[in-house]
Design a protein around this motif. Structure first.
Motif, PDB file in Angstrom:
ATOM      1  N   UNK A 181     -39.655  60.659   8.175  1.00  0.00           N
ATOM      2  CA  UNK A 181     -40.872  60.295   8.903  1.00  0.00           C
ATOM      3  C   UNK A 181     -40.744  60.567  10.401  1.00  0.00           C
ATOM      4  N   UNK A 182     -39.521  60.522  10.921  1.00  0.00           N
ATOM      5  CA  UNK A 182     -39.308  60.758  12.353  1.00  0.00           C
ATOM      6  C   UNK A 182     -39.572  62.197  12.757  1.00  0.00           C
ATOM      7  N   UNK A 183     -39.801  63.081  11.789  1.00  0.00           N
ATOM      8  CA  UNK A 183     -40.078  64.479  12.095  1.00  0.00           C
ATOM      9  C   UNK A 183     -41.563  64.734  12.329  1.00  0.00           C
ATOM     10  N   UNK A 204     -45.761  59.293   9.296  1.00  0.00           N
ATOM     11  CA  UNK A 204     -45.404  60.502  10.025  1.00  0.00           C
ATOM     12  C   UNK A 204     -46.188  60.683  11.313  1.00  0.00           C
ATOM     13  N   UNK A 205     -47.341  60.034  11.401  1.00  0.00           N
ATOM     14  CA  UNK A 205     -48.170  60.209  12.584  1.00  0.00           C
ATOM     15  C   UNK A 205     -48.661  58.846  13.062  1.00  0.00           C
ATOM     16  N   UNK A 206     -49.696  58.841  13.850  1.00  0.00           N
ATOM     17  CA  UNK A 206     -50.212  57.603  14.415  1.00  0.00           C
ATOM     18  C   UNK A 206     -50.268  57.705  15.923  1.00  0.00           C
ATOM     19  N   UNK A 207     -51.048  56.819  16.557  1.00  0.00           N
ATOM     20  CA  UNK A 207     -51.237  56.918  18.009  1.00  0.00           C
ATOM     21  C   UNK A 207     -50.001  56.499  18.798  1.00  0.00           C
ATOM     22  N   UNK A 208     -49.649  57.320  19.766  1.00  0.00           N
ATOM     23  CA  UNK A 208     -48.629  56.983  20.756  1.00  0.00           C
ATOM     24  C   UNK A 208     -49.373  56.591  22.026  1.00  0.00           C
ATOM     25  N   UNK A 209     -49.014  55.444  22.615  1.00  0.00           N
ATOM     26  CA  UNK A 209     -49.699  54.964  23.806  1.00  0.00           C
ATOM     27  C   UNK A 209     -48.699  54.689  24.917  1.00  0.00           C
ATOM     28  N   UNK A 210     -49.133  54.941  26.153  1.00  0.00           N
ATOM     29  CA  UNK A 210     -48.265  54.730  27.309  1.00  0.00           C
ATOM     30  C   UNK A 210     -48.981  53.853  28.333  1.00  0.00           C
ATOM     31  N   UNK A 211     -48.198  52.984  28.953  1.00  0.00           N
ATOM     32  CA  UNK A 211     -48.687  52.136  30.060  1.00  0.00           C
ATOM     33  C   UNK A 211     -47.751  52.408  31.227  1.00  0.00           C
ATOM     34  N   UNK A 212     -48.231  53.184  32.192  1.00  0.00           N
ATOM     35  CA  UNK A 212     -47.380  53.581  33.316  1.00  0.00           C
ATOM     36  C   UNK A 212     -47.577  52.658  34.500  1.00  0.00           C
ATOM     37  N   UNK A 213     -46.502  52.486  35.264  1.00  0.00           N
ATOM     38  CA  UNK A 213     -46.571  51.616  36.442  1.00  0.00           C
ATOM     39  C   UNK A 213     -47.620  52.107  37.429  1.00  0.00           C
ATOM     40  N   UNK A 273     -49.349  66.982   9.987  1.00  0.00           N
ATOM     41  CA  UNK A 273     -49.709  66.831   8.580  1.00  0.00           C
ATOM     42  C   UNK A 273     -48.520  66.657   7.663  1.00  0.00           C
ATOM     43  N   UNK A 274     -47.405  66.163   8.194  1.00  0.00           N
ATOM     44  CA  UNK A 274     -46.184  66.052   7.398  1.00  0.00           C
ATOM     45  C   UNK A 274     -46.277  64.927   6.371  1.00  0.00           C
ATOM     46  N   UNK A 275     -45.419  65.017   5.372  1.00  0.00           N
ATOM     47  CA  UNK A 275     -45.301  63.989   4.346  1.00  0.00           C
ATOM     48  C   UNK A 275     -43.878  63.945   3.840  1.00  0.00           C
ATOM     49  N   UNK A 276     -43.586  62.989   2.965  1.00  0.00           N
ATOM     50  CA  UNK A 276     -42.228  62.865   2.430  1.00  0.00           C
ATOM     51  C   UNK A 276     -41.839  64.149   1.697  1.00  0.00           C
ATOM     52  N   UNK A 277     -40.719  64.680   2.111  1.00  0.00           N
ATOM     53  CA  UNK A 277     -40.278  65.971   1.627  1.00  0.00           C
ATOM     54  C   UNK A 277     -40.077  66.971   2.751  1.00  0.00           C
TER      55      UNK A 277
END
Length: 367
Positions: free
Chosen positions: A124-126, A272-281, A297-301
């Protein structure tokens, strides 16, 4: 490139996700399926056109199987891996790599002697979630990483799984079941772990199956179902970890990384996906980071396909057995710390796997 030919061992629930993904990738081809339950194997093979149903010895002896995809229960991971390696096959397994670090060391040593590769979930980290978060960290936008948190809380798998006992036996529990997703993500983001301190509990001694033909069956709990601790990464970053099958509801973030210039929210590492959010100083408020890295669009495998591509190119694969071994070592060290009340130095280390650039590489183009 010539597709890597895969023999699947174990046709349980997770096999469906693998077979759906692998059937759409150019670099791999499922040619055989084996399971102790022949009917279950036939149902799985139906979703892999051209794959035949055979027994395990025949699969291991088959000349047209290059890699064994080991989807058996955790207690059988090492045994099946050794059999595959002895037959001269590469092996990619579901997590954990083995039930113990001792078993895992033997698997890696056997593979090294045989000249074959070992890969291991999670992959999933890929995907774009963790890889986009890593790209933010590697860019320096968060400043110097200082700390991280990782939380996975659920009331337990017996509420949805028809045969959940193995989750509550050695090799299971929230740490061994779900911990690999979170620890692999933390190591991918922040590097290997040097020391750990942990505590654990099993506050509910038995569980009741809630669904399926065995609903109402009561079984004993044999492992810790609530594990918490602190990980000291080799870089000096401190990560706080909580894994539990004893929480009915929670609003805790999956993973957050906090740096000298801001904070980063990382999506569920079981996806495998989902929102990445940042809060900067210098830019208050949470802002979504567009996907900038990882297999879309990755999946297991995809870890298996990444291994196939690495074989063709002669490069390291990312979902590597040494990374999985380090994750297993960290988990065992946490439980040792919980049992002894002492800080435990993790005996192993690993390299951060290479980042996944944005977009799909040719060997992973959907077919």
């Amino acid at each position: 490139m010539t597709p890597l030919r895969i023999g699947v061992v174990g046709a349980g629930r997770i096999s469906g996700a693998y077979l759906r993904t692998l059937g759409g990738l150019d670099g791999v081809r499922v040619v055989a399926v084996a399971d102790l339950d022949a009917e279950r194997a036939r149902r799985a093979a139906a979703s892999a056109p051209g794959a035949r149903v055979i027994d395990l010895p025949s699969l291991l002896a088959a000349d047209d199987v290059d890699l064994v995809l080991n989807l058996t229960v955790p207690a059988a991971h090492a045994e099946v891996a050794h059999a595959a390696i002895a037959a001269g096959k590469h092996v990619y397994g579901e997590k954990p790599l083995a039930a113990t670090t001792g078993e895992a060391r033997d698997v890696l040593a056997a593979a090294a002697l045989a000249g074959v590769r070992v890969g291991c979930a999670p992959d999933t980290v890929l995907g774009t979630g963790v890889q986009t978060a890593r790209a933010v960290l590697d860019s320096g936008e968060l400043g110097r990483p200082l700390a991280a948190t990782a939380f996975m809380v659920t009331p337990g798998h017996e509420l949805w799984h028809p045969d959940p006992e193995f989750y509550y036996r050695p090799g299971g529990g929230p740490l061994f079941d779900m911990g690999p997703y979170y620890l692999t993500a933390l190591i991918t983001l922040l590097g290997p772990v040097h020391r750990v301190t942990g505590m654990s509990a099993a506050p509910v001694p038995s569980r009741t199956i809630a669904t399926g033909p065995r609903a109402g069956t009561v079984f004993d709990v044999e492992v810790a179902t609530h594990v918490t601790g602190v990980l000291e990464h080799a870089s000096g970053v401190l990560s706080t970890l909580l894994m539990s099958f004893d929480v009915w509801a929670g609003r805790l973030p999956h993973i957050e990384v906090h740096g000298s210039a801001g904070s980063l929210s990382v999506p569920d590492p079981n996806e495998f996906d989902g929102p990445v959010e940042i809060h900067r100083a210098d830019r208050p408020g949470w802002h979504t980071v567009p996907p900038s890295a990882g297999y879309r669009g990755a999946g297991r495998g995809y870890g298996t396909a990444d291994l196939a591509q690495a074989l063709a190119l002669g490069t390291p694969h990312r979902a590597d057995g040494r990374l999985a071994y380090h994750v297993l070592d960290v988990m065992e060290s946490l439980l040792e710390s919980a049992d002894t009340g002492r800080v435990v130095t993790v005996g192993s280390s690993c390299e951060r796997p290479a980042p996944v650039p944005a977009g799909l590489t040719p060997g992973l183009t959907p077919g």
